[in-house]
Write an enzyme that holds these catalytic residues in place. Sequence first.
Site, mmCIF file in Angstrom:
data_model
loop_
_atom_site.group_PDB
_atom_site.id
_atom_site.type_symbol
_atom_site.label_atom_id
_atom_site.label_comp_id
_atom_site.label_asym_id
_atom_site.label_seq_id
_atom_site.Cartn_x
_atom_site.Cartn_y
_atom_site.Cartn_z
ATOM 1 N N PHE A 41 1.033 -1.530 0.014
ATOM 2 C CA PHE A 41 0.115 0.256 -0.204
ATOM 3 C C PHE A 41 0.723 1.363 0.546
ATOM 4 C CE2 PHE A 41 1.264 -0.441 4.074
ATOM 5 C CZ PHE A 41 1.342 1.394 4.732
ATOM 6 N N LYS A 75 -1.273 -7.564 -9.189
ATOM 7 C CA LYS A 75 -2.008 -7.360 -8.135
ATOM 8 C C LYS A 75 -1.596 -6.594 -7.422
ATOM 9 C CE LYS A 75 -3.187 -8.756 -4.637
ATOM 10 N NZ LYS A 75 -3.296 -7.144 -3.419
ATOM 11 N N CYS A 90 9.400 2.378 3.452
ATOM 12 C CA CYS A 90 11.002 1.007 3.226
ATOM 13 C C CYS A 90 11.435 1.645 3.990
ATOM 14 C CB CYS A 90 10.267 -0.327 2.717
ATOM 15 S SG CYS A 90 10.760 0.932 1.393
ATOM 16 N N GLU A 104 -4.935 -4.587 -2.260
ATOM 17 C CA GLU A 104 -5.848 -3.304 -2.568
ATOM 18 C C GLU A 104 -6.963 -2.314 -1.069
ATOM 19 O OE1 GLU A 104 -4.439 -6.000 -0.328
ATOM 20 O OE2 GLU A 104 -5.313 -6.804 0.931
ATOM 21 N N GLU A 156 9.434 -4.496 12.953
ATOM 22 C CA GLU A 156 9.191 -2.905 12.155
ATOM 23 C C GLU A 156 7.766 -2.277 12.285
ATOM 24 O OE1 GLU A 156 7.618 -3.542 8.237
ATOM 25 O OE2 GLU A 156 9.486 -2.026 7.365
ATOM 26 N N SER A 193 5.370 -7.430 3.414
ATOM 27 C CA SER A 193 5.727 -7.262 4.649
ATOM 28 C C SER A 193 6.522 -8.871 5.215
ATOM 29 C CB SER A 193 4.586 -7.941 5.583
ATOM 30 O OG SER A 193 3.236 -8.225 5.132
HETATM 31 P P1 NAD Z 1 2.151 -7.113 2.592
HETATM 32 O O1 NAD Z 1 2.634 -8.117 3.071
HETATM 33 O O2 NAD Z 1 0.642 -6.791 3.952
HETATM 34 O O3 NAD Z 1 0.888 -6.572 1.512
HETATM 35 C C1 NAD Z 1 1.707 -6.669 0.625
HETATM 36 C C2 NAD Z 1 1.031 -7.295 -0.928
HETATM 37 O O4 NAD Z 1 0.788 -8.237 -0.415
HETATM 38 C C3 NAD Z 1 -0.718 -7.128 -0.728
HETATM 39 O O5 NAD Z 1 -0.689 -6.602 -2.728
HETATM 40 C C4 NAD Z 1 -1.517 -7.953 -0.243
HETATM 41 O O6 NAD Z 1 -2.468 -8.042 -0.879
HETATM 42 C C5 NAD Z 1 -0.785 -9.142 -0.295
HETATM 43 N N1 NAD Z 1 -0.172 -10.441 0.914
HETATM 44 C C6 NAD Z 1 -1.155 -9.392 1.861
HETATM 45 N N2 NAD Z 1 -1.136 -11.261 2.658
HETATM 46 C C7 NAD Z 1 -0.659 -12.140 1.828
HETATM 47 C C8 NAD Z 1 -0.459 -13.955 1.636
HETATM 48 N N3 NAD Z 1 -0.754 -13.726 2.943
HETATM 49 N N4 NAD Z 1 -0.746 -14.317 0.542
HETATM 50 C C9 NAD Z 1 -0.235 -13.654 -0.353
HETATM 51 N N5 NAD Z 1 -0.217 -12.466 -0.288
HETATM 52 C C10 NAD Z 1 -1.038 -11.726 0.584
HETATM 53 O O7 NAD Z 1 2.309 -5.102 2.796
HETATM 54 P P2 NAD Z 1 1.800 -3.704 3.161
HETATM 55 O O8 NAD Z 1 0.868 -3.858 4.289
HETATM 56 O O9 NAD Z 1 0.642 -3.904 1.989
HETATM 57 O O10 NAD Z 1 2.877 -3.006 3.397
HETATM 58 C C11 NAD Z 1 4.119 -2.708 4.118
HETATM 59 C C12 NAD Z 1 5.416 -3.526 4.142
HETATM 60 O O11 NAD Z 1 6.022 -3.623 2.412
HETATM 61 C C13 NAD Z 1 5.985 -3.135 5.116
HETATM 62 O O12 NAD Z 1 6.917 -4.385 6.292
HETATM 63 C C14 NAD Z 1 7.343 -2.702 4.699
HETATM 64 O O13 NAD Z 1 8.008 -2.580 4.996
HETATM 65 C C15 NAD Z 1 7.059 -3.407 3.241
HETATM 66 N N6 NAD Z 1 8.062 -2.654 1.923
HETATM 67 C C16 NAD Z 1 9.462 -3.284 1.981
HETATM 68 C C17 NAD Z 1 9.825 -2.302 0.379
HETATM 69 C C18 NAD Z 1 11.236 -2.759 0.043
HETATM 70 O O14 NAD Z 1 11.263 -2.293 -0.916
HETATM 71 N N7 NAD Z 1 11.632 -3.400 0.771
HETATM 72 C C19 NAD Z 1 9.223 -0.952 -0.227
HETATM 73 C C20 NAD Z 1 7.998 -0.941 0.494
HETATM 74 C C21 NAD Z 1 7.134 -1.490 1.260
#
Ligand code: NAD
Length: 496
Positions: A149, A173, A281, A176, A381, A226
């Site tokens: 997000f 994808k 991040c 959401e 985090e 994450s």
């Molecule tokens: P998230 O992991 O909750 O979701 C990311 C994506 O994965 C979304 O599209 C979501 O629908 C999907 N998803 C969620 N649960 C899932 C599952 N069980 N199986 C498959 N897909 C699933 O992350 P978020 O809350 O949207 O974003 C924040 C996180 O992203 C933080 O931890 C941040 O550090 C990380 N991030 C990392 C970087 C990097 O470059 N390292 C960059 C941006 C964000």
Amino acid sequence: MNHVPLLINGELCQSATDAYIDVTNPANNDVIARVPCATSDEIEQAIDSASKAFETWKDVPVTERARLMMRYQALLKEQQKEIAEILAAETGKTFDDAMGDVWRGIEVVEQAMNVPSLMMGETAENVARGIDTYSYIQPLGVCAGITPFNFPAMIPLWMFPLSIACGNTFVLKPSEQDPMTPMKLAELFKQAGAPDGVLNVIHGGKDQVEPLLTHPTIKAVSFVGSVPVGQHIYRTATANMKRAQCFAGAKNHTVIMPDANKEHVLNNLVGASVGAAGQRCMAISVAVFVGEAQAWIPELAERIGQVKPGPWTDKDSAFGPLISPQARQRVLSLIESGKQQGATCLVDGSEVTVPGYEQGNWVGPTVFSDVTPEMDIYQQEIFGPVLSMVNADSLDEALTLVNNNPYGNGTSIFTNSGAAARKYQREVTVGQVGINVPIPVPLPFFSFTGWKNSFYGDLHAYGKQAIRFYTETKTITSRWPESDIPGGPNMTISLS
Ligand code: NAD
């Protein structure tokens, strides 16, 4: 109510699903749209459309693919403000920060415009008598991207433009929680002249991701999000014989040496820690003050405490709300744990409210000192506007702390000593290092190179590494004899 469409085979279409997720304005939690959880049939259609489009797209000359990126870059620049408004409304980011999110994505599209030279192979003449060897870089096929997000413009733009410029087709994808920005990016891509099926967008959550990890047609998966989800996606995609690059969570430290320029440090750390409500991040979440630099802690805390969150429509807001009530609740409970576990709370943002937006997901700037590595606020985090300050007696002690941390996304050092800076950049086990630069996000002609638990895979996002991630190399060994080669059959492995 706006129902966010899917993009399948060039058509912006409404899903046949009856399962929807609300998209909210995080400043007041009003529902501003509903995003569908795409059905299995729709996901299959998206993959099938990408697969069919690949058959023709892979033969489109690389110069034409580059020109699509040029037209796309022009449209993104022209509509940067419109995209930023959509982005600010669904993420709560300030307008300037939303413009920055879009801009950093445009820079990746600019990188994709260089694809003809990025896809050049290598040649060597006369590697054996009359034999030349050369290599070509060719696309993989259908690739998939799953995005978080927190950068709904920049991170989708890390993925599909480079992949498609390389001759692949793509299924995206998006998160959401803020799907309207990526949809706007997809619409503009279509408007720029992308052929039907080259980019497809499906929506939903976990259940919609799973088929992308197992479907035999998909060759490579890019993920940002994450740690637990990143680990799951990496394991599942690779177990299904796909390439995977999974960018995950972070805990970024900055080290402040006593010889640093104090004003420069204080000015930089305010925005780097609580900017974007800490939902970056690469945000600085731990500041390690070495020796006499510890005397600057009260002044830094005071400056951070003056920063005010607010809605994106108010120009004076320094940062916005957290993305959801759940994210807010999680940050509040971590703040509480910091207090319980003995850190000193110099600035407490847990009670902050914003007049007129009482229902929003607000957390004010929060600063802890005397933080130690066993505390939850150090280990987890937080992804909120919370800075933890740690004391160290020497650069060596600071380095050990940073290197013992399981994350390795970004780090920085503030110092006026070339020797200290060089030691830090060389010995730190973190993939992106800033020297007197707090958030060292590389421009796209380099790659975004997180390490340790911040990245699972081998080849990183954008830059030359992304070109390698999204392609195969084919090496050709050729001989054009003018007449039969004398000497009978060659029974050895050597080229002669
Ligand atoms: P998230 O992991 O909750 O979701 C990311 C994506 O994965 C979304 O599209 C979501 O629908 C999907 N998803 C969620 N649960 C899932 C599952 N069980 N199986 C498959 N897909 C699933 O992350 P978020 O809350 O949207 O974003 C924040 C996180 O992203 C933080 O931890 C941040 O550090 C990380 N991030 C990392 C970087 C990097 O470059 N390292 C960059 C941006 C964000």
